[in-house]
Write an enzyme that holds these catalytic residues in place. Structure first.
Site, PDB file in Angstrom:
ATOM      1  N   LYS A 120      18.631  -0.834  -0.602  1.00 19.01           N
ATOM      2  CA  LYS A 120      17.700  -1.492  -1.531  1.00 19.01           C
ATOM      3  C   LYS A 120      18.397  -1.828  -2.850  1.00 19.01           C
ATOM      4  CE  LYS A 120      13.993   0.794  -3.107  1.00 19.01           C
ATOM      5  NZ  LYS A 120      13.833   0.837  -4.564  1.00 19.01           N
ATOM      6  N   ASP A 138      10.957  -2.772  -1.629  1.00 18.97           N
ATOM      7  CA  ASP A 138      10.483  -1.542  -2.268  1.00 18.97           C
ATOM      8  C   ASP A 138       9.052  -1.295  -1.788  1.00 18.97           C
ATOM      9  OD1 ASP A 138       8.889  -3.352  -3.548  1.00 18.97           O
ATOM     10  OD2 ASP A 138       9.291  -2.600  -5.564  1.00 18.97           O
TER      11      ASP A 138
END
Ligand code: SF4
Length: 211
Positions: A120, A138
């Site tokens: 991420k 997210d």
């Protein structure tokens, strides 16, 4: 969701947010990298409050490395998991200095090899600092993608790979920011604001809220 609906979905988000930006403060790829590492399980507001004091004192790998773990902790103590984050950041600075000439590398493999940097974080840095059309999934993006039917998936990776497939190319670069902001301010976790949502008619969520 149909292809035409997906295009319309992003066209509308773009119309209300023509130039979406991260809410983390930064002025270089390195500052962004550190801010994103700090933001794991913390709010952007909290991270900005800390980096506002840290960056005027140290905003390069060498300067933060020179602060040492204890010195760094004194700036980030208000952020969750600060002990682990301080340790990871000092190790990351060491690697940047030893292996990358003090620069943030622009490739996923090198980024993911840095302590505290997962897929991420690498996606955020590649997208926001270097303009690559990556999508960092997210909690907000995961929720919005599933609720709306845009890119359903059981894991963040599944959602990411689906988004990369279904988001029209013209929207790919900014898709991650639009989805985060939409999730943060409209399609909220506990009570989505469906009555005022601009993509309400395109969204497949069965339990839309009403006024
Ligand atoms: S209609 Fe509701 S559930 Fe669907 S995207 Fe909008 S806020 Fe989220």
């Amino acid at each position: 969701m149909k292809v035409t609906d997906r295009t319309e979905f992003f066209r509308r988000l773009k119309a209300v947010m023509p130039e979406p930006k991260t809410e983390l403060d930064y002025s270089s790829p390195f500052e962004l990298l550190i801010a994103v590492i700090l933001s794991a399980q913390a709010t952007d507001v909290g991270v900005n409050r800390a980096t506002r004091k840290l960056y005027p004192v140290a905003n390069t790998p060498q300067a933060i490395f020179d602060l040492g773990e204890e010195g760094l902790k004194s700036y980030i103590r208000t952020i969750g998991l600060y002990n682990t984050k301080a340790e990871n950041i000092i190790k990351t600075c060491r690697i940047l200095l030893d292996q990358h000439g003090g620069e943030v590398p622009r490739d996923r493999k090198s980024l993911e090899a840095l302590p505290g940097v997962g897929r991420k974080t690498a996606n955020v840095v590649l997208n926001t600092a270097f303009g690559e059309p990556t999508i960092a999934v997210d909690t907000h993006i995961f929720r919005v993608s599933n609720r709306t039917g845009l890119a359903p998936g059981k894991t963040p990776l599944q959602v990411e790979l689906k988004l990369l497939k279904v988001v029209p190319d013209e929207f790919k670069l900014d898709a991650h920011h639009w989805l985060i902001l939409h999730g943060r301010y409209t399609c909220k976790a506990r009570k989505p604001n469906c009555p005022e949502c601009i993509v309400r008619d395109l969204c497949r969520f069965r339990d839309k809220t009403v006024l």
